[in-house]
Write a protein that holds these residues in place. Structure first.
Motif, mmCIF file in Angstrom:
data_model
loop_
_atom_site.group_PDB
_atom_site.id
_atom_site.type_symbol
_atom_site.label_atom_id
_atom_site.label_comp_id
_atom_site.label_asym_id
_atom_site.label_seq_id
_atom_site.Cartn_x
_atom_site.Cartn_y
_atom_site.Cartn_z
ATOM 1 N N ASP A 4 0.831 -1.205 0.000
ATOM 2 C CA ASP A 4 0.000 0.000 0.000
ATOM 3 C C ASP A 4 0.868 1.258 0.000
ATOM 4 O O ASP A 4 0.362 2.373 0.165
ATOM 5 N N LYS A 5 2.195 1.055 -0.168
ATOM 6 C CA LYS A 5 3.177 2.141 -0.273
ATOM 7 C C LYS A 5 3.300 2.947 1.022
ATOM 8 O O LYS A 5 3.578 4.150 1.005
ATOM 9 N N ILE A 6 3.109 2.269 2.137
ATOM 10 C CA ILE A 6 3.281 2.875 3.452
ATOM 11 C C ILE A 6 4.473 2.219 4.145
ATOM 12 O O ILE A 6 4.622 0.997 4.120
ATOM 13 N N TYR A 7 5.319 3.053 4.745
ATOM 14 C CA TYR A 7 6.444 2.549 5.528
ATOM 15 C C TYR A 7 5.995 2.377 6.973
ATOM 16 O O TYR A 7 5.444 3.305 7.570
ATOM 17 N N ARG A 8 6.232 1.194 7.532
ATOM 18 C CA ARG A 8 5.854 0.913 8.913
ATOM 19 C C ARG A 8 7.101 0.630 9.744
ATOM 20 O O ARG A 8 8.016 -0.039 9.271
ATOM 21 N N TYR A 9 7.085 1.140 10.969
ATOM 22 C CA TYR A 9 8.241 1.013 11.852
ATOM 23 C C TYR A 9 7.831 0.275 13.117
ATOM 24 O O TYR A 9 6.827 0.618 13.749
ATOM 25 N N CYS A 10 8.611 -0.749 13.455
ATOM 26 C CA CYS A 10 8.276 -1.618 14.578
ATOM 27 C C CYS A 10 9.494 -1.854 15.462
ATOM 28 O O CYS A 10 10.640 -1.762 15.004
ATOM 29 N N VAL A 11 9.211 -2.182 16.718
ATOM 30 C CA VAL A 11 10.285 -2.488 17.665
ATOM 31 C C VAL A 11 9.944 -3.775 18.409
ATOM 32 O O VAL A 11 8.779 -4.103 18.613
ATOM 33 N N GLY A 12 10.985 -4.483 18.805
ATOM 34 C CA GLY A 12 10.802 -5.662 19.636
ATOM 35 C C GLY A 12 10.538 -6.934 18.855
ATOM 36 O O GLY A 12 10.080 -6.917 17.717
ATOM 37 N N ASP A 13 10.856 -8.035 19.506
ATOM 38 C CA ASP A 13 10.592 -9.385 18.989
ATOM 39 C C ASP A 13 10.403 -10.254 20.228
ATOM 40 O O ASP A 13 11.368 -10.744 20.813
ATOM 41 N N VAL A 14 9.144 -10.396 20.641
ATOM 42 C CA VAL A 14 8.870 -11.064 21.914
ATOM 43 C C VAL A 14 7.816 -12.149 21.740
ATOM 44 O O VAL A 14 7.013 -12.122 20.802
#
Length: 210
Positions: A166-176
């Motif tokens: 959808d041409k949106i940049y998503r930013y994430c943190v963590g891997d739990v």
């Protein structure tokens, strides 16, 4: 000289052949040209040409041992060579192709294209769902139309960037694990991200930018 060689290569594509015919049929059957039906890892490849009309002569591809064909929703058919885990892995091959006359070649991240017949939507995430033990989660902190440096999120040591269809940049943190996901979400919200939410990592994994 390089410009002349490039022009010759492109002219070969259209020399006196009816464009309605599939001039690559023999190459397809020999698996020298492989039509890509869905985008999957490894995501980096080297684009040698993009066309809106079928090529008129298969000789353009004579020097290439294996070519991937992407029929894209923007009206172009992209022809690429090689598949690489990282952008940097493709640089040496890109330079060799340029020396060989493919001076317009460049490294393409196939996560940024959409194939005809594929969904243009991002994965659906239920923000209200309770996390499940045994499932890995990450926390989305931002979704932006244009990319930013991950260093902008200075509260976090490691931020993952995803680019969706959808041409949106998503930013994430963590891997739990799901058993710890709620506590991680609360921690992220307390750092100034009240709209953060949990995402099963497997939903976003194919769209990760290395």
């Amino acid at each position: 000289m390089k410009c002349t060689r490039t022009l010759i290569l492109l002219l070969i594509l259209f020399i006196a052949k009816p464009l309605s015919a599939d001039r690559l049929a023999n190459l397809r059957s020999a698996r020298q040209i492989i039509t890509v039906e869905s985008v999957s890892a490894p995501y980096y490849t080297i684009q040698v040409v993009a066309l809106k009309e079928p090529p008129g002569n298969a000789a353009f591809f004579a020097k290439l041992s294996e070519v991937f064909e992407y029929d894209c929703s923007d009206g172009f058919v992209r022809y690429t060579v090689g598949r690489y885990q990282r952008f940097s892995d493709a640089i040496n091959d890109l330079n060799a192709l340029k020396v060989d006359g493919f001076t317009d070649a460049f490294i393409l991240n196939t996560r940024k294209i959409t194939l005809n017949g594929s969904s243009s939507e991002a994965p659906v995430v239920d923000k209200t769902a309770n996390p499940i033990a045994g499932v890995r989660y990450t926390v989305q902190i931002a979704a932006l139309r244009y990319p930013v440096y991950v260093s902008e999120f200075e509260q976090f040591d490691s931020v993952q960037e995803y680019y969706m269809r959808d041409k949106i940049y998503r930013y994430c943190v963590g891997d739990v694990d799901g058993s710890e996901a709620k506590a991680e979400l609360d921690r992220v919200k307390s750092l100034g991200y009240p709209n953060a939410f949990l995402v099963p990592i497997e939903k976003y994994a194919p769209f990760r930018i290395e």
